[in-house]
Write an enzyme that holds these catalytic residues in place. Structure first.
Site, short mmCIF file in Angstrom:
data_model
loop_
_atom_site.label_atom_id
_atom_site.label_comp_id
_atom_site.label_asym_id
_atom_site.label_seq_id
_atom_site.Cartn_x
_atom_site.Cartn_y
_atom_site.Cartn_z
N ASP A 284 -3.73 2.39 7.07
CA ASP A 284 -4.50 3.00 5.99
C ASP A 284 -5.94 3.15 6.44
O ASP A 284 -6.37 2.49 7.39
CB ASP A 284 -4.47 2.10 4.74
CG ASP A 284 -3.18 2.26 3.96
OD1 ASP A 284 -2.50 3.27 4.17
OD2 ASP A 284 -2.87 1.37 3.16
N ASP A 589 -1.14 -1.07 0.81
CA ASP A 589 -1.68 -1.92 -0.25
C ASP A 589 -1.14 -1.57 -1.64
O ASP A 589 -1.15 -2.39 -2.54
CB ASP A 589 -3.22 -1.87 -0.28
CG ASP A 589 -3.75 -0.45 -0.32
OD1 ASP A 589 -2.95 0.49 -0.57
OD2 ASP A 589 -4.96 -0.25 -0.10
#
Length: 877
Positions: A284, A589
């Site tokens: 990410d 996440d």
């Protein structure tokens, strides 16, 4: 143990209690010592795993106490606490819903039903252990711990920590194979020795025949046969490498403990090993490559750029009021103003905190604004649509406020709010102007968030079933755009460079604008400014998603940056990379990242920003959300594999040398230079102490200068075989020379044959042990010529070497009755140590011997297997 018991019984029967217990007692003591050390070691590791399991269960939750949000441990929750819930959270306790919007709970962990359950005032009860699938709300805690539904269920279950990792399974197979070889050799030795013994070809140290048919008594003959059985059993004990599984457990426990210090919590043991084989990391952007400390640095409202970004003096009061209403109501964050007038405390996601902080700067009174209007309905922010909305009712009517990815919100706007507060139609020129401002912000690594609204008639709002009301999203009025800066983490560029050197390709997969993603990737060193920066190297998630399966597989290898990706795009990328033969690590996440985390070979969730759903689906939790910690996990993963290889090389060297020396001596002379108790001491050095010393070696920089270990890479490499054969042949040659000609070489002709034989055998035993002590240094660095680098920093290794040396001195000088050894003078000690020291220069010179690239094992495999392996490696490269 059986051989020891028989030896003890017959010894005391034939030689009396005072003298006869030494042989059997020594074997008992040696076996007990091996068992004790192994048991203590296993117990310490089980405590270590239990502690890590408790850490895994220690979930941090938000609570509202005294009107202020704070974070606390799930173990510190009490009845009466108010707990805010959002998408991805785990319900931490039993409770009742106080307020919420579009709150949907996944109760499958409790009920077994996969359908999500909507919660409202009619169905307000929440059960601990369930996951928040959608929406947000607040609950009042009514039961904690054992007094919850989940607690009562878990009280009847116990978590099984007996997980075997793939490497442990492979090593168990290796240990079984070596054990079978040892058993076969021991069986052959037993038969040969018994034949020699009962045919009268075995002599005592004084030259007399041990067994004479018709003369030797039954008891004496039986005792001699048992002594030979003891030798055979001891050969099996030495041959069976029971230290291999112990070494894996030790190195995993050690690595997990150290990884905790490096901010990585291991949830699944096997991931420690797999991470060392990772060929690509799909990371990410937000919070992993960047600091996740966001601030609004640019703002474009009412058709003009604000300079500075919080200067709203040119904008009409009505327009500012609309902007502030949208910021205050369309958020899951909160603002707490301390009574002493201190700085406002803002909670929420980093993006929410940045926007709320900017709202305070332009004059927002958070609580006053929220009290002026009531929330009717909420469309929670969705990572698929990348926007969220809220419908609020006030004295001025119903406003629907939207907030989300700038270009997506802009595409839904048919008008815009001007400086004087009037609504102007969105012309092509104005649309292009806003689009250029978005591209300009994105090129400067800014995250662009747009605000828009529309007015809704009260008649359009459903009186019943408001939860299913679809908020208007097409005819919006653009309020403005903010650019949020999230700087790169320090050290990320160096970490990316280290991954490249280690043969691990870093790819960025982000939901941000493609231009923002490109700018951050260049800043982090993921993209090369001089390289190709166009499709398919840089690609949008939508483009990748719409490709055919074969086209995705071809493009996946080339993709370095994917912007505006949905969680499903990440999942498809992982699948495509795995089909190409990659070992894929993925960071995530969000709740929707769970499928990609689960599909990847190693799922890495974020400890700070990650939801509980993401953490549950992951293998390792990165506690500080930092990409440099991900790289440290790769390093530790490689260290686990490398440490096991060091121990295998060391143990196999001892195995080969001990077996060959004893077998050759037994077959040729009917006796062995290394007796049962001595071999058990060697076994302790080799298995338990060797595992402790070599399995706890810290990772070195050299580990990140080699390519990842393939899935089917042999455990024993050609380099290890070379090192092993060099040392084993040296030990076998030297010690067999001393076994056959030791009396003459050591000048023991003047002593009695009995004393000369005992001294010679003691010298061989002492030399053999010192060969292992010095070879333990060589095993530290199988590929490097300097085996002493960093040795003094490994205190456990130095301690074990010291303890082994001290005990060896005690055995030779003071424990002769137990080990059947005699004291050696300083000259023989010097020769023993000198022969051991020769293993150092020998190892150095041996590393100049070239080894073939093709693994040795491949030469003994069927051709079809070799072809399959070659094709697999071709896919990975």
């Amino acid at each position: 143990m059986v051989a020891a018991a028989i030896s003890l019984t017959l010894g005391m029967t034939t030689e009396g209690v005072d003298e006869g217990w030494y042989d059997g007692g020594s074997i008992f003591l040696a076996v007990f010592l091996v068992i004790l050390v192994t048991a203590i070691s296993d117990y310490r590791q089980s405590l270590q795993f239990r502690h890590l399991n408790e850490e895994k269960q220690n979930i941090q939750v938000e609570v509202v106490r005294g009107g202020k949000r704070s974070t606390t441990s799930i173990f510190d929750l009490v009845v009466g606490d108010v707990v805010p819930l959002k998408i991805g959270d785990q319900v931490p306790a039993d409770g009742v819903l106080i307020s919420g919007h579009s709150l949907a709970i996944d109760e499958s962990s409790m009920t077994g039903e996969s359908k999500t359950v909507h919660k409202d005032q009619k169905a307000p009860f929440l059960m601990s252990g369930c996951k928040v699938a959608d929406g947000y709300g607040s609950m009042l805690v009514t039961g904690v711990g054992i007094n919850t539904e989940w607690g009562q269920l878990m009280a009847n279950l116990s978590e099984d920590n007996g997980e075997e990792t793939p490497l442990q399974v492979r090593l168990n197979g290796v240990a079984t194979f070596i054990g079978l070889v040892g058993l076969s050799v021991a069986g052959a030795v037993l038969v040969v020795l018994w034949i020699r013994y009962f045919t009268g070809h075995t002599e005592n140290p004084d030259g007399t025949t041990q067994f004479v048919a018709g003369t030797t008594g039954v008891k004496q003959g039986f005792m001699g046969a048992i002594r030979i059985l003891t030798i055979a059993v001891t050969i099996v004990v030495v041959a069976v490498p029971e230290g291999l599984p112990l070494a894996v457990t030790l190195t995993l426990a050690y690595s997990m403990k150290k990884m905790m210090r490096d901010k990585a919590l291991v949830r699944r043991l096997s991931s420690c090993e797999t991470m060392g084989s990772a060929t690509t990391i799909c990371s990410d952007k937000t919070g992993t490559l960047t600091l996740n400390k966001m601030t609004v640095v640019e703002a474009f409202f009412a058709g003009t750029k604000l300079d500075p970004c919080d200067d709203i003096s040119q904008i009409s009061e009505d327009s500012v009021a609309l902007i502030i209403e949208g910021i205050a109501q369309n958020t899951t964050g909160t603002v707490f103003l301390p009574e002493d007038g201190g700085e406002a405390e803002i909670t929420g996601s980093p993006t929410e905190k940045a926007i709320l902080s900017w709202g305070l700067k332009i004059g927002m009174d958070f609580h006053d604004m929220r009290s002026k209007s009531a929330v009717i309905h909420v469309f929670p922010f969705n990572s698929e649509k990348k926007r969220g909305a809220v419908a609020v009712q006030s004295d001025e009517g119903v406003h629907v406020h939207w907030k989300g990815a700038a270009e997506i919100v802009l595409s839904s706007c048919k008008s815009w709010l001007s400086v004087d507060g009037s609504v102007q139609p969105m012309s092509a020129e104005t649309h292009d102007e806003y689009k250029k401002s978005i591209e300009h912000m994105a090129a400067n690594s800014l995250r662009c968030v747009a605000f828009a609204y529309c007015v809704s008639d009260i008649e359009m709002i459903p009186k019943e079933d408001i939860e299913n009301w679809k908020l208007p999203e097409d005819d919006l009025t653009l309020l403005g755009i903010v650019g949020i800066k999230d700087p790169c983490r320090p050290g990320v560029r160096a970490a990316v460079r280290l991954c490249t050197t280690a043969g691990v390709k870093v790819r960025m997969v982000t939901g941000d604008n493609i231009e923002t993603a490109k700018a951050i990737a260049l800043e982090c060193g993921i993209l090369d400014a001089n390289g190709l920066i166009s499709e398919p190297v840089v690609i949008e998630g939508k483009v990748f998603r719409e490709m055919s399966e074969n086209a995705r597989a071809d493009a996946a290898d080339k993709i370095i940056v994917m912007g505006r990706s949905s969680p499903n795009d990440k999942f498809l990328l992982v699948q495509a990379l795995k089909r190409k033969g990659h070992v894929v690590a993925v960071t995530g996440d969000g709740t929707n990242d769970a499928p990609a985390l689960h599909e990847a070979d190693i799922g890495l969730s974020m400890g700070i920003s990650g939801t509980e759903v993401a953490k549950e689906s992951s293998d390792i939790i990165i506690l500080d959300d930092d990409f440099t910690s991900v790289v440290k996990v790769v390093r530790w993963g490689r260290s686990v594999y490398a440490n096991i290889q060091k121990f295998i090389q060391f143990q196999l060297t001892v195995n080969v040398a001990a077996l060959v020396i004893n077998v050759v001596a037994a077959v040729s002379s009917g006796d062995v230079p290394l007796n049962a108790v001595e071999l058990l001491w060697v076994n302790l050095i080799m298995d338990t102490l060797g595992a402790l010393a070599l399995a706890t070696e810290p990772p070195t920089d050299n580990l990140m200068k080699r390519n990842p270990v393939g899935r089917r890479e042999p455990l024993v490499t050609n380099i290890m075989w070379r090192n092993l054969f060099v040392q084993a042949l040296y030990q076998i040659a030297v010690l067999l020379i001393f076994d056959f000609a030791g009396v003459r070489i050591l000048r023991l002709q003047n002593e009695s044959r009995y004393n000369a034989e005992r001294k010679k055998n003691t010298f061989i035993f002492n030399t053999f042990v010192f060969c292992q002590i010095f070879n333990e240094f060589n095993a530290r660095k199988p590929e490097e010529r300097n085996v002493f680098k960093g040795v003094t920093k490994n205190h456990l290794f130095m301690g074990i070497i010291g303890i082994t040396t001290v005990f060896q001195i005690l055995i030779i000088q003071f424990l002769g009755k137990f080990f059947k050894t005699v004291r050696l003078d300083w000259r023989l000690w010097l020769v023993s140590v000198a022969i051991g020291v020769v293993s150092w220069p020998l190892a150095y010179l041996g590393k100049f011997i070239p080894v073939p690239v093709r693994p040795l094992q491949d030469y003994f495999k069927p051709r079809c297997c070799r072809k399959a392996r070659h094709e697999e490696e071709g896919g990975q490269t």
